[in-house]
Enzyme design. Structure first.
Site, short mmCIF file in Angstrom:
data_model
loop_
_atom_site.label_atom_id
_atom_site.label_comp_id
_atom_site.label_asym_id
_atom_site.label_seq_id
_atom_site.Cartn_x
_atom_site.Cartn_y
_atom_site.Cartn_z
CD GLU A 247 -3.18 -0.89 2.07
OE1 GLU A 247 -2.98 -0.57 3.17
OE2 GLU A 247 -4.11 -1.63 1.94
CD GLU B 154 -3.46 -6.03 2.72
OE1 GLU B 154 -4.32 -5.52 3.21
OE2 GLU B 154 -2.21 -6.00 2.62
C1 BG6 Z 1 -4.43 -2.74 4.66
C2 BG6 Z 1 -2.92 -3.27 5.16
O1 BG6 Z 1 -4.43 -1.61 4.98
O2 BG6 Z 1 -5.40 -3.07 5.20
C3 BG6 Z 1 -3.17 -4.26 6.25
O3 BG6 Z 1 -2.07 -3.50 4.05
C4 BG6 Z 1 -4.27 -4.07 7.11
O4 BG6 Z 1 -1.79 -4.33 7.01
C5 BG6 Z 1 -5.39 -4.11 6.34
O5 BG6 Z 1 -4.26 -5.11 8.27
C6 BG6 Z 1 -6.66 -4.26 7.08
O6 BG6 Z 1 -6.82 -2.98 7.82
P1 BG6 Z 1 -7.16 -3.38 9.49
O7 BG6 Z 1 -6.75 -2.00 10.19
O8 BG6 Z 1 -8.59 -3.48 9.41
O9 BG6 Z 1 -6.27 -4.22 10.14
#
Ligand code: BG6
Length: 474
Positions: free
Chosen positions: A187, A374
């Site tokens: 990101e 993700e």
């Molecule tokens: C992304 C990141 O921003 O979202 C992850 O690459 C992160 O590291 C994921 O965990 C979800 O965000 P959160 O705050 O819900 O864990």
């Protein structure tokens, strides 16, 4: 069959959110190790933005005993990875994505010789993945850096390029035989301390943040150049937090506002990393905002000649942009509420069709393979008397997103695969909570790291296993 037989069904975590063992094996302190848990957290107002000032930073460092830092302990994956990965492989994953902690390899970031114990840990981990039939995707930098760099301006300081390249070259050279895909920066599009290491009260904060991005683009190009000199087949990809936004109404003012915001918050990063040059809209943005970057010709040539091989992006939710919108949280940034969507407890609005929109858009724009690095659904969960969690909401979220991926493939998108974020519960990146759970495997730990740490399969675990079996192989 909705998905091709070589579709990369994957799961992704990051070192700082899962490994724990923050001071084991010679590891140094990273900026993730000073992210404190806040029991009074306002969930709907959490964003990725960590507004850390110099004074606050020094106060945290000097008063560490007053805080609990969940990422120092994670889920202790450093010690449990064998059992955890076995469970994930059994669930049907074909690939595992994780990051390498810079501070395990170069504890302060400034050493000239790597820490062998750190390298050995990742060599063992990746070798184990191969042994149990998992491909590996490795992120070189997942929203952390050695703490040493903070008082030196983080990534806005050009010296960071050499430090990072020294680190990256070591891990690429040592580990490339086990790694199928690389992501230099996770990101990369956060204007935020976690990504840039720039303190909020630094003079010319916005200019420094863009200088930090430029320095990361140069670092990326150098890493790609080195990787290709080792082996032309090494594959490196982008990783952009794809916070999709729609214009709030068909009022042309909303349309142009959304267009302009998307250019600088999303496309700027893909364009430079994939096309190899600064787009005109960014030059105009810099001029308008009096942002003067230190960029030289040699760097621009490096960026031009070493673009990345594939696209990857994270996708959780979408939002709207326009006049008179009421904002809600989301990944990367806050944006407007969309009355057609439903948000989770943190205000992130689920939007499966938005995923198809994003895939089509990126495919039309760049025409190269795409990987969803993700995606997932977070909820507060408790284990029941049958030692499971009935997470039908997660099953619905995933099923709807998978359906849209299948449609995108039909649309002609070259989709390589999909990674579940946190297939096993880990510490939340933005909120530092253990209770923000994405897993298909439950980990019995609370926000303060208390509990048995036992792993339990949620209902989604068996659902996922069955779904990918029934829908893959076309
Ligand atoms: C992304 C990141 O921003 O979202 C992850 O690459 C992160 O590291 C994921 O965990 C979800 O965000 P959160 O705050 O819900 O864990």
């Amino acid at each position: 069959m909705k998905f091709p037989k070589d579709f990369l069904w994957s799961g992704a975590i990051s070192a700082s959110q899962a490994e724990g063992a923050w001071d084991v094996g010679g590891k140094g302190m990273s900026i993730a190790d000073i992210r404190a848990y806040n029991s009074k957290l306002d969930r709907k107002n959490v964003t990725n933005s960590f507004d850390l000032t110099k004074e606050k930073f020094q106060s945290i460092i000097n008063n560490q005993d007053e805080y609990y830092f969940p990422k120092r302990y994670g889920i202790d994956f450093y010690h449990t990875y064998r059992e955890d990965l076995k469970l994930l492989a059994e669930m049907g994953l074909k690939m595992f994505r994780t990051s390498i902690a810079w501070t395990r390899i170069f504890p302060t970031g400034k050493e000239m010789v790597p820490n062998e114990a750190g390298l050995k840990f990742y060599e063992d981990l990746f070798l184990y993945c191969k042994e149990i039939g998992l491909k590996v995707m490795a992120t070189i930098n997942h929203l952390e850096m050695p703490i040493t760099f903070v008082m030196e301006g983080g990534w806005s300081n050009k010296e960071m390029i050499d430090h990072f390249v020294r680190y990256s070259n070591v891990v690429v050279e040592k580990l490339h035989k086990y790694v199928d895909y690389w992501i230099p920066f996770n990101e990369i599009n956060h204007i935020d301390f976690d990504c840039t290491g720039v303190l909020k009260d630094a003079p010319n904060y916005i200019e420094k943040s863009y200088q930090a991005f430029h320095n990361q683009f140069v670092a990326c190009a150098k890493v790609q150049k080195f990787a290709k000199s080792l082996n032309k087949k090494i594959m490196m990809g982008t990783m952009v937090g794809h916070m999709l936004t729609y214009y709030a109404t068909c009022n042309p003012n909303d349309v142009i506002q959304n267009h302009k915001e998307s250019q600088m918050s999303i496309y700027f990063f893909y364009d430079i990393l994939l096309k190899g040059f600064y787009p005109n809209y960014s030059k105009s943005f810099f001029k308008k905002n009096k942002i003067n970057l230190d960029i030289d010709q040699l760097e621009l040539e490096l960026i031009k000649n070493n673009t990345l091989d594939f696209i990857s992006f994270s996708y959780y939710s979408s939002g709207v942009v326009g006049e008179n919108t009421i904002t809600t949280s989301g990944n990367i940034k806050k944006s407007g509420i969309n009355k057609y969507l439903v948000a989770n407890e943190w205000g992130w609005q689920s939007d499966p069709i938005g995923l198809r929109v994003a895939l089509n858009d990126l495919s039309d724009r760049y025409n190269i393979p795409i990987f969803i690095s993700e995606n997932g659904y977070a909820a507060v969960e408790q284990i029941n008397e049958k030692h499971t969690v009935v997470d039908d909401y997660r099953i619905n979220y995933l099923e709807q997103h998978f359906e849209q991926m299948a449609l995108a493939i039909e649309d002609g998108v070259n989709l390589m695969g999909h990674a579940l974020w946190g297939p096993i519960d880990i510490v939340s990146f933005t909120s530092q909570e253990m209770s923000k759970r994405y897993g298909l495997i439950y980990v019995d730990l609370n926000d303060l790291g208390e509990g048995s740490a036992k792993r339990y399969k949620k209902k989604s675990y068996n659902w996922y296993k069955k779904y990918i079996k029934q829908n893959t192989g076309g």
